[in-house]
Design an enzyme around this catalytic site. Structure first.
Site, PDB file in Angstrom:
ATOM      1  N   ASP A   4      -7.782  -3.278  14.428  1.00 23.42           N
ATOM      2  CA  ASP A   4      -9.144  -3.666  14.045  1.00 23.42           C
ATOM      3  C   ASP A   4      -9.158  -4.860  13.093  1.00 23.42           C
ATOM      4  O   ASP A   4     -10.176  -5.171  12.494  1.00 23.42           O
ATOM      5  CB  ASP A   4      -9.842  -2.470  13.380  1.00 23.42           C
ATOM      6  CG  ASP A   4      -9.039  -1.912  12.210  1.00 23.42           C
ATOM      7  OD1 ASP A   4      -8.003  -2.514  11.827  1.00 23.42           O
ATOM      8  OD2 ASP A   4      -9.436  -0.864  11.656  1.00 23.42           O
ATOM      9  N   ASP A  14       0.809  -1.220   0.000  1.00 28.60           N
ATOM     10  CA  ASP A  14       0.000   0.000   0.000  1.00 28.60           C
ATOM     11  C   ASP A  14       0.844   1.274   0.000  1.00 28.60           C
ATOM     12  O   ASP A  14       2.049   1.238   0.251  1.00 28.60           O
ATOM     13  CB  ASP A  14      -0.960   0.004   1.205  1.00 28.60           C
ATOM     14  CG  ASP A  14      -0.310  -0.587   2.470  1.00 28.60           C
ATOM     15  OD1 ASP A  14       0.926  -0.534   2.582  1.00 28.60           O
ATOM     16  OD2 ASP A  14      -1.040  -1.095   3.331  1.00 28.60           O
TER      17      ASP A  14
HETATM   18  C1  F6R Z   1       1.274  -1.525   6.157  1.00 33.64           C
HETATM   19  C2  F6R Z   1       0.055  -2.317   6.285  1.00 33.64           C
HETATM   20  C3  F6R Z   1      -0.773  -2.306   7.524  1.00 33.64           C
HETATM   21  C4  F6R Z   1       0.042  -2.549   8.786  1.00 33.64           C
HETATM   22  C5  F6R Z   1      -0.852  -2.472  10.024  1.00 33.64           C
HETATM   23  C6  F6R Z   1      -0.065  -2.649  11.304  1.00 33.64           C
HETATM   24  O1  F6R Z   1       1.866  -1.716   4.879  1.00 33.64           O
HETATM   25  O2  F6R Z   1      -0.274  -2.964   5.355  1.00 33.64           O
HETATM   26  O3  F6R Z   1      -1.767  -3.290   7.433  1.00 33.64           O
HETATM   27  O4  F6R Z   1       0.657  -3.807   8.710  1.00 33.64           O
HETATM   28  O5  F6R Z   1      -1.509  -1.250  10.048  1.00 33.64           O
HETATM   29  O6  F6R Z   1       0.804  -1.559  11.468  1.00 33.64           O
HETATM   30  P1  F6R Z   1       1.954  -1.583  12.571  1.00 33.64           P
HETATM   31  O7  F6R Z   1       2.894  -2.659  12.173  1.00 33.64           O
HETATM   32  O8  F6R Z   1       2.591  -0.231  12.499  1.00 33.64           O
HETATM   33  O9  F6R Z   1       1.276  -1.868  13.871  1.00 33.64           O
END
Ligand code: F6R
Length: 287
Positions: free
Chosen positions: A157, A88
């Protein structure tokens, strides 16, 4: 015949049959979890140097990337033929912006290993024609032969990529509007709260499901509920990660804190500790 010997005999009779599993690996710390994740990625890249890796940003995979960099420097792990696709990117953010996922990947992985720049793919948040661009991103993944291993984190979530709760479980790469919670969670990366984009381009849940192996990492108490929903909850768009229950080869690596709400944690520990030798160390076929 004892059941293990029977299973081995079956594997030999049908060598091309892929085993299906969701493997839950509970490690004592995020560091140990990141090392296990890196070992799985290394195994794939060594067996298949032209592997296609799906990559994630965020705080979770930082330890994994550090460990891959170390293995590249000290162990000669070669990324020269690897291709990557990131999940993303924010819409409207210049790739040079300090909070862009382009910058994140450059600083935390690409600048430190020998992945060829022309083998790197991240969604372009500045594109003028988002639907056409997203269709092209999907086509590029297909042209590369599909994603062999997709690294994932999980949101509080239950989101994967930026597929927020309610996302179609069959969705493809597209524009998504972030929830207020995700915008708040990402504020820490921006100097000014008003700067946090509200839209992203993300691979869809359906795109992620087509990866041959999904490697999801989750660390810390704050992820415990989402992890429990993913593994033991119903399959529901309200927890997009739960769709991985339908994915044939998912490896989930958690630390003790993120595992704390798993009702069957003791069973997962037992299974992992008592794995027969032929199943050890992510025995999934390398493709
Ligand atoms: C980022 C992504 C998101 C993160 C998720 C967790 O490329 O795809 O799904 O993996 O928001 O974020 P963190 O690791 O910062 O807790």
């Amino acid at each position: 015949m004892d059941p293990l010997a029977a299973s081995l005999a079956l594997n030999q009779r049908f060598p091309n049959e892929d085993p299906s599993f969701m493997e839950v690996i509970i490690e004592s710390t995020p560091l140990a979890g990141s090392e296990t994740g890196a070992r799985i990625v290394e195994k794939l890249v060594r067996a298949k140097p032209e592997a296609v890796l799906g990559l994630a940003t965020g705080s979770t995979p930082l330890g994994l990337y550090r460990e891959l960099i170390r293995r590249h420097r000290e162990g000669g792990l070669d990324f020269g033929a690897v291709t990557t696709f990131n999940l993303d990117e924010y819409v409207g953010l210049d790739p040079r912006h300090p909070a862009s996922y382009h910058r994140f990947m450059q600083e935390n992985l690409f600048d430190h290993v020998n992945i060829r720049p022309d083998h790197i793919h991240l969604p372009d948040g500045m594109t003028a024609d988002i639907p056409a661009y997203c269709a092209g991103y999907e086509a590029a993944i297909r042209a590369a032969g599909g994603i062999g291993l997709q690294v994932l984190g999980i949101g509080h979530d239950g989101h994967i990529g930026f597929n927020e709760p309610g996302s179609s479980l069959g969705s493809r790469t597209r524009l998504k509007t972030l929830t207020a919670e995700t915008i708040e969670a990402n504020r820490r990366f921006f100097s000014d709260a008003g700067e946090v984009p509200h839209h992203v381009i993300t691979m869809g849940v359906g795109t992620i499901l087509e990866s041959r192996v999904c490697l999801l990492l989750a660390f810390g108490e704050a992820k415990a509920e989402a992890v429990a929903g993913m593994v033991e909850g119903p399959v529901t768009a309200m927890c997009p990660a739960s769709v991985l229950q339908l994915h044939p080869q998912t490896v989930l690596i958690v630390d003790e804190a993120a595992a704390s709400r798993l009702r069957r944690a003791d069973y997962y520990r037992y299974v992992y500790a008592n794995k027969p030798e032929f199943q050890r160390d992510a025995s999934f076929p390398v493709r």
